[in-house]
Design an enzyme around this catalytic site. Structure first.
Site, PDB file in Angstrom:
ATOM      1  N   SER A 159       0.865  -1.183   0.000  1.00 58.20           N
ATOM      2  CA  SER A 159       0.000   0.000   0.000  1.00 58.20           C
ATOM      3  C   SER A 159       0.892   1.220   0.000  1.00 58.20           C
ATOM      4  O   SER A 159       2.073   1.147   0.394  1.00 58.20           O
ATOM      5  CB  SER A 159      -0.878  -0.004   1.263  1.00 58.20           C
ATOM      6  OG  SER A 159      -1.503   1.252   1.457  1.00 58.20           O
ATOM      7  N   TYR A 179      -1.767  -0.547  10.538  1.00 58.85           N
ATOM      8  CA  TYR A 179      -1.762  -0.856   9.107  1.00 58.85           C
ATOM      9  C   TYR A 179      -0.494  -0.311   8.448  1.00 58.85           C
ATOM     10  O   TYR A 179       0.157  -1.002   7.664  1.00 58.85           O
ATOM     11  CB  TYR A 179      -3.005  -0.257   8.464  1.00 58.85           C
ATOM     12  CG  TYR A 179      -3.160  -0.537   6.990  1.00 58.85           C
ATOM     13  CD1 TYR A 179      -3.492  -1.809   6.529  1.00 58.85           C
ATOM     14  CD2 TYR A 179      -3.015   0.480   6.049  1.00 58.85           C
ATOM     15  CE1 TYR A 179      -3.669  -2.059   5.176  1.00 58.85           C
ATOM     16  CE2 TYR A 179      -3.182   0.241   4.699  1.00 58.85           C
ATOM     17  CZ  TYR A 179      -3.500  -1.027   4.260  1.00 58.85           C
ATOM     18  OH  TYR A 179      -3.663  -1.271   2.924  1.00 58.85           O
TER      19      TYR A 179
END
Length: 260
Positions: free
Chosen positions: A142, A155
């Site tokens: 990501s 995350y």
């Protein structure tokens, strides 16, 4: 379209929807056999029915459970032989302020998003190294692995770890026929993002358009990434033309990282 040999066996984790499903469709259209791995049976079975004989639904595939991984791999190998392309896509992105991030939440996110990549890669690596053709490990990271975002500290930490693991393993495997790369999407139009928008709208009272604007403002192109754009990047990394590309973290984000 980047083509792969019909003898290629692609295992995709988190394949039931969003980016994982788009990747599966892309590989199936290119002629590969595709094992669709995930925890929930219904979306996997639906996608397998859509793709036809080249696809197998491998449900109850929990990336945090080595026994479940081995069981799923056994079914995948029985159907299509050894895995030659691994796409680590499974992940979760719950949000919370750092001070309200419990140890339980922290451990869960790292277990799924980082240790899950370790578990599945370690289980599949013997197949990849023994392959008689170039093999690939492609980790869906990501832009959160390249920069920071507020309220998703676990995350971000996990995705930074995925990129570090990608780079380390690429060097370890450089003299083999296995390449290791990460693809780093920006905010992507997936069910996970839709759920996040719904949650934020409910908590803040903002309209959906206002909430969506908070996500698209990070992209200099002013839009969400389409899952198919991520799938195209994965397909290229899996192609013979990408044999010299390894250890990279490729942002698919409309210039977000450069813009800061």
């Amino acid at each position: 379209m980047d083509q792969v040999s019909p003898s290629q066996h692609v295992l995709i984790t988190g394949a039931g929807s969003g980016i994982g499903a788009a990747i599966a469709r892309r590989f199936a259209a290119s002629g590969a056999n595709v094992s669709l791995a995930g925890r929930r049976s219904a979306p996997l079975e639906a996608l397998a029915d859509e793709l036809g004989a080249c696809a197998l639904a491998v449900s109850s595939f929990d990336v945090t459970d080595p026994a479940a991984i081995q069981s799923g791999l056994a079914a995948a190998r029985e159907a299509f032989g050894p895995v030659t392309i691994l796409v680590n896509n499974a992940g979760e992105a719950p949000s919370a302020p750092f001070e309200k991030t419990s140890l339980e939440l922290w451990n869960h996110v790292l277990a799924v998003d980082l240790t899950g990549v370790f578990n599945v890669t370690q289980a599949v690596l013997p197949d990849l190294k023994a392959s008689g053709q170039p093999a690939r490990i492609i980790n869906i990271a990501s832009t959160a692995g390249l920069t920071g975002y507020a309220y998703v500290s676990a995350y971000c930490a996990a995705k930074h770890g995925v990129i570090g693991l990608t780079r380390a393993l690429a060097l370890e495997l450089a003299k083999t026929r296995v390449t290791v790369n990460a693809v780093c999407p920006g905010f992507t139009d997936t069910p996970i993002l839709t759920s996040a928008i719904d949650a934020i709208t409910a908590k803040t009272g903002r309209s959906r358009d206002e909430t969506l604007a908070e996500f698209t403002k990070h992209n200099p192109q002013g839009r969400l990434i389409r899952p198919e754009e991520v799938a195209s990047t994965v397909a290229w990394l899996a192609s013979p033309d990408a044999g010299s590309i390894t250890g990279q973290a490729i942002a698919v984000a409309g210039g977000e990282i450069q813009a800061g």
